[in-house]
Design an enzyme around this catalytic site. Structure first.
Site, PDB file in Angstrom:
ATOM      1  N   ASP A 178       0.948  -0.988   0.012  1.00  0.00           N
ATOM      2  CA  ASP A 178      -0.232  -0.572   0.087  1.00  0.00           C
ATOM      3  C   ASP A 178       0.638   1.357  -0.095  1.00  0.00           C
ATOM      4  O   ASP A 178       1.823   1.748  -1.453  1.00  0.00           O
ATOM      5  CB  ASP A 178      -0.501  -0.016   1.311  1.00  0.00           C
ATOM      6  CG  ASP A 178      -2.077   0.994   1.346  1.00  0.00           C
ATOM      7  OD1 ASP A 178      -3.046   0.408   0.732  1.00  0.00           O
ATOM      8  OD2 ASP A 178      -2.051   2.257   1.409  1.00  0.00           O
TER       9      ASP A 178
ATOM     10  N   TYR B  89      -2.426  10.882   2.259  1.00  0.00           N
ATOM     11  CA  TYR B  89      -3.438  11.107   0.576  1.00  0.00           C
ATOM     12  C   TYR B  89      -2.619  13.112  -0.598  1.00  0.00           C
ATOM     13  O   TYR B  89      -2.447  13.046  -1.796  1.00  0.00           O
ATOM     14  CB  TYR B  89      -4.497  10.802   0.360  1.00  0.00           C
ATOM     15  CG  TYR B  89      -4.949   9.261   0.609  1.00  0.00           C
ATOM     16  CD1 TYR B  89      -4.788   8.818   1.969  1.00  0.00           C
ATOM     17  CD2 TYR B  89      -4.648   8.624  -0.388  1.00  0.00           C
ATOM     18  CE1 TYR B  89      -5.385   7.641   2.406  1.00  0.00           C
ATOM     19  CE2 TYR B  89      -5.193   7.096   0.137  1.00  0.00           C
ATOM     20  CZ  TYR B  89      -5.066   6.477   0.978  1.00  0.00           C
ATOM     21  OH  TYR B  89      -4.959   5.725   1.156  1.00  0.00           O
TER      22      TYR B  89
ATOM     23  N   HIS C 290      -5.311  -7.396  -0.029  1.00  0.00           N
ATOM     24  CA  HIS C 290      -4.340  -6.455  -0.095  1.00  0.00           C
ATOM     25  C   HIS C 290      -3.427  -6.670   1.133  1.00  0.00           C
ATOM     26  O   HIS C 290      -2.504  -5.489   1.235  1.00  0.00           O
ATOM     27  CB  HIS C 290      -5.175  -5.453  -0.204  1.00  0.00           C
ATOM     28  CG  HIS C 290      -4.622  -3.917   0.054  1.00  0.00           C
ATOM     29  ND1 HIS C 290      -3.391  -3.526  -0.845  1.00  0.00           N
ATOM     30  CD2 HIS C 290      -4.314  -3.121   0.985  1.00  0.00           C
ATOM     31  CE1 HIS C 290      -3.665  -2.185  -0.824  1.00  0.00           C
ATOM     32  NE2 HIS C 290      -3.414  -1.700   0.777  1.00  0.00           N
TER      33      HIS C 290
END
Ligand SMILES: *[C@@H]1O[C@H](CO)[C@@H](O)[C@H](O)[C@H]1NC(C)=O
Ligand SMILES: *[C@@H]1O[C@H](CO)[C@@H](O)[C@H](O)[C@H]1NC(C)=O
Ligand SMILES: *[C@@H]1O[C@H](CO)[C@@H](O)[C@H](O)[C@H]1NC(C)=O
Length: 469
Positions: free
Chosen positions: A227, A376, A433
C-alpha cells in the site's frame, strides 16, 4: 475529476514533459534538501534530541472511558437499502455487533499487553517523534543479520505485521542469515507525530524513514512495503539506490512512463497483450475499462482524502462508529472483490475481530485519522508528481508478490521499466491487499525467499559497480 483520472493525467504529464530530464533532479541538493526538511514546530530545529527512547502503548483510563461513552451514546444509524450489502458503503446492519464487540468484548488490558509484546521505541526525525518496533533475532554473534524495514499503509498500521514478526526474525540455519526488523508507524499514523505544515508526502516520507534507519545505525538495509508503504519504498529505491540492498513489495505499482505505455500497448490486440502479460494473468489487467471502472468504484475515499482530509477527519475523530466503518469499508473492499456483495463485508472470514479493532485503535487512541489521511493530499498533487521521480528507473534488486485480489496488478514486463533488476515476481491464486495480516506464514516465507534472492544477486555482482553504469 476522479483521483484515478487525475493520476493518469499527471502521469501523462510526467511522461511527456519531465520524463527525459527527471534524472537530473537527483542532485545532492535535492536529496539533502529532503533529508534536512523540518516537519515539527519551528524554533526547535537546532535543539532536536537524537535519543532513542523505549516506548509502550498505553490505553489510558480516560481514553477508554471517553471511547465507551461515545460508543454507548451513538446515534441510531440509517438502515441499508433493501437487498444491499456493501455496495453503498459499510452495511449499517452490522454496526451494533461491532460496537458491542468493541465496548464489551474487546479486552483493553489484554490487547494493550499484546500490542506491547515487541520492543518499541521513539526517536525524533526531522522534528517528528517516530514510533517503531525493533526486533533483533536471537542468534550467535557470527551469524549475518540483515536489517529489514517494513512499511504499512492506509488504513493499516504496524499491527498488520504482528503475526509475521516472529516468523521473519526466527533464525533458520538453512538461509545462512537472520533478519532484524524495524517496523515504524508512518509519520501521522499510530504513535508517530504528523507534520505541522504542508508537504510531507510519499517522497518526503522516504527521506524521514531512511533517516530513521541511519539513526539506528543502518547505512544499508532491505525494505518491504505494501500500500502506501510500497509507494514510499518506490521513492527510497529511486532516491537511495546505493543504500537499499533489496526491495520486496506486495503492492507492485509504478506510474513510470514506460510502465503506462506498456500497459496501454497491451490493449491494441492479443499479440501486443501477450508481450505485456502472461495470458493466464491477463484478466487481472485487461480490459482496461473494466479495471478502471472497478478502481473508480472503490477509490472514492482516496479522492476525498486527497482533497479534503481535514473535514472528513472531524467526523472520524468525533465518532468511533464512523471511524470504524470508514476504515473497515476499506479493509473489506481491498480484501476481496466479492466482499462488496456480502452483508457482513467478509470481515470475519480472514481476520479476528480483535485484530481489526487493534488496527482501529492505532487511529483512535491518539486521534490520528486526520494526519493519516493527509498523506493522500500530500501525495496526489503536482508537487509530488511534478518531480518526475516516478520516471527514474532503479537498479535496486526487487521482488514482487501478487495476491489474487490485490487492487492493482502490473505484470513483470511493465514493472521492469521502473525496477530494472526485477529478480522475482510471484503471482498467487489467493489472498488480498492485507496479505501479511491475512496469511502471515505465506507472506513471511515469500519475504524470506526474496532476501535469499537478493543475497545471491549481491554475491554474484559484488565486483560490478553500479555507479559506473
Ligand atoms: C532544548 O531542549 C531541552 C531538552 O529537551 C530543553 O530543556 C531546552 O529548553 C531546549 N532549549 C531551547 C532553546 O529550546
Ligand atoms: C481482561 O484481560 C485481563 C488480562 O488477561 C484479565 O485479567 C481480565 O480478567 C480480563 N477482563 C475481562 C472482563 O475479561
Ligand atoms: C564506483 O565507481 C564510482 C565512480 O567511478 C566511484 O566513485 C566509487 O568509489 C566506486 N565504488 C566502489 C564500491 O568501488
Amino acid at each position: 475529476m476522479n483521483t484515478f483520472v487525475r493520476i493518469f493525467v499527471l502521469s501523462a504529464y510526467v511522461t511527456l514533459v519531465l520524463g527525459s530530464t527527471a534524472k537530473e533532479l537527483l542532485t545532492p541538493e535535492f536529496i539533502d534538501g529532503l533529508s534536512e526538511k523540518w516537519w515539527g514546530p519551528l524554533g526547535e530545529e537546532n535543539n532536536a534530541s537524537t535519543c532513542i527512547t523505549p516506548f509502550t502503548i498505553k490505553f489510558s483510563k480516560m481514553m477508554i472511558t471517553d471511547l465507551l461513552h461515545r460508543i454507548n451514546n451513538r446515534r441510531e444509524v440509517t438502515p441499508p437499502l433493501e437487498g444491499v450489502a456493501f455496495q453503498y458503503g459499510f452495511n449499517t446492519d452490522n454496526l451494533d455487533y461491532w460496537m458491542d464487540f468493541w465496548a464489551n468484548h474487546y479486552n483493553f488490558t489484554e490487547r494493550e499487553a499484546y500490542l506491547n509484546k515487541y520492543p518499541q521505541f521513539k526517536t525524533n526525525i526531522q522534528g517528528l517523534d517516530i514510533h517503531f518496533i525493533r526486533v533483533k533475532p536471537q542468534v550467535p554473534k557470527d551469524v549475518v543479520v540483515l536489517p529489514l524495514l517494513m512499511l504499512h499503509g492506509w488504513p493499516g498500521s504496524v499491527r498488520e505485521f504482528y503475526e509475521t514478526i516472529p516468523l521473519i526474525t526466527e533464525y533458520n540455519v538453512d538461509n545462512g542469515f537472520a533478519v532484524e526488523v524495524v517496523v515504524p508507524s508512518l509519520p501521522g499514523y499510530g504513535f508517530s507525530d504528523g507534520a505541522v505544515r504542508p508537504g510531507l508526502g510519499e517522497i518526503e516520507m522516504a527521506a524521514v524513514l531512511r533517516n530513521l534507519m541511519h539513526r539506528l545505525g543502518f547505512e544499508k538495509f532491505y525494505v518491504q512495503g505494501g500500500d502506501f508503504g510500497a509507494l514510499i519504498a518506490n521513492n527510497m529505491v529511486t532516491l537511495y539506490p546505493e543504500e537499499i540492498l533489496g526491495y520486496h513489495t506486495n503492492f507492485a505499482v509504478s506510474l513510470a512512463p514506460g510502465v503506462l505505455i506498456s500497459y496501454l500497448s497491451g490493449s491494441i490486440n492479443s499479440l501486443h497483450q501477450s508481450l505485456v502479460v502472461d495470458p493466464a494473468l491477463a484478466e487481472r489487467m485487461y480490459p482496461i475499462l473494466r479495471v478502471a471502472l472497478l478502481l473508480m468504484e472503490e477509490s472514492g475515499y482516496l479522492h476525498v482524502q486527497a482533497t479534503k482530509p481535514d473535514t472528513l477527519g472531524i467526523a472520524m475523530s468525533d465518532s468511533p462508529m464512523a471511524l470504524f466503518a470508514w476504515l473497515m469499508q476499506g479493509v473489506s473492499g481491498a480484501s476481496r472483490r466479492s466482499y462488496k456483495s456480502r452483508v457482513d463485508g467478509g470481515l470475519h472470514d480472514l481476520y479476528t475481530p480483535e485484530a481489526l479493532i487493534d488496527n482501529v485503535m492505532f487511529y483512535w487512541t491518539e486521534n490520528k485519522f486526520t494526519t493519516s489521511a493527509r498523506l493522500y493530499a500530500e501525495t496526489f498533487n503536482m508537487r509530488t508528481f511534478g518531480t518526475g521521480l516516478e520516471s527514474i528507473p532503479t537498479p535496486v534488486p526487487t521482488c514482487t508478490v501478487h495476491a489474487k485480489d490485490e487492487i492493482i496488478y502490473m505484470s513483470p514486463a511493465m514493472l521492469k521499466y521502473k525496477f530494472q533488476n526485477l529478480l522475482c515476481s510471484v503471482p498467487l491464486d489467493d489472498y488480498g491487499h492485507f496479505f501479511a495480516l491475512e496469511a502471515p506464514e505465506v507472506f513471511s516465507k515469500i519475504v524470506l525467499n526474496a532476501l535469499i534472492e537478493f543475497r545471491a544477486y549481491h554475491a554474484k555482482n559484488k565486483n560490478c559497480n553500479h555507479t559506473e553504469l
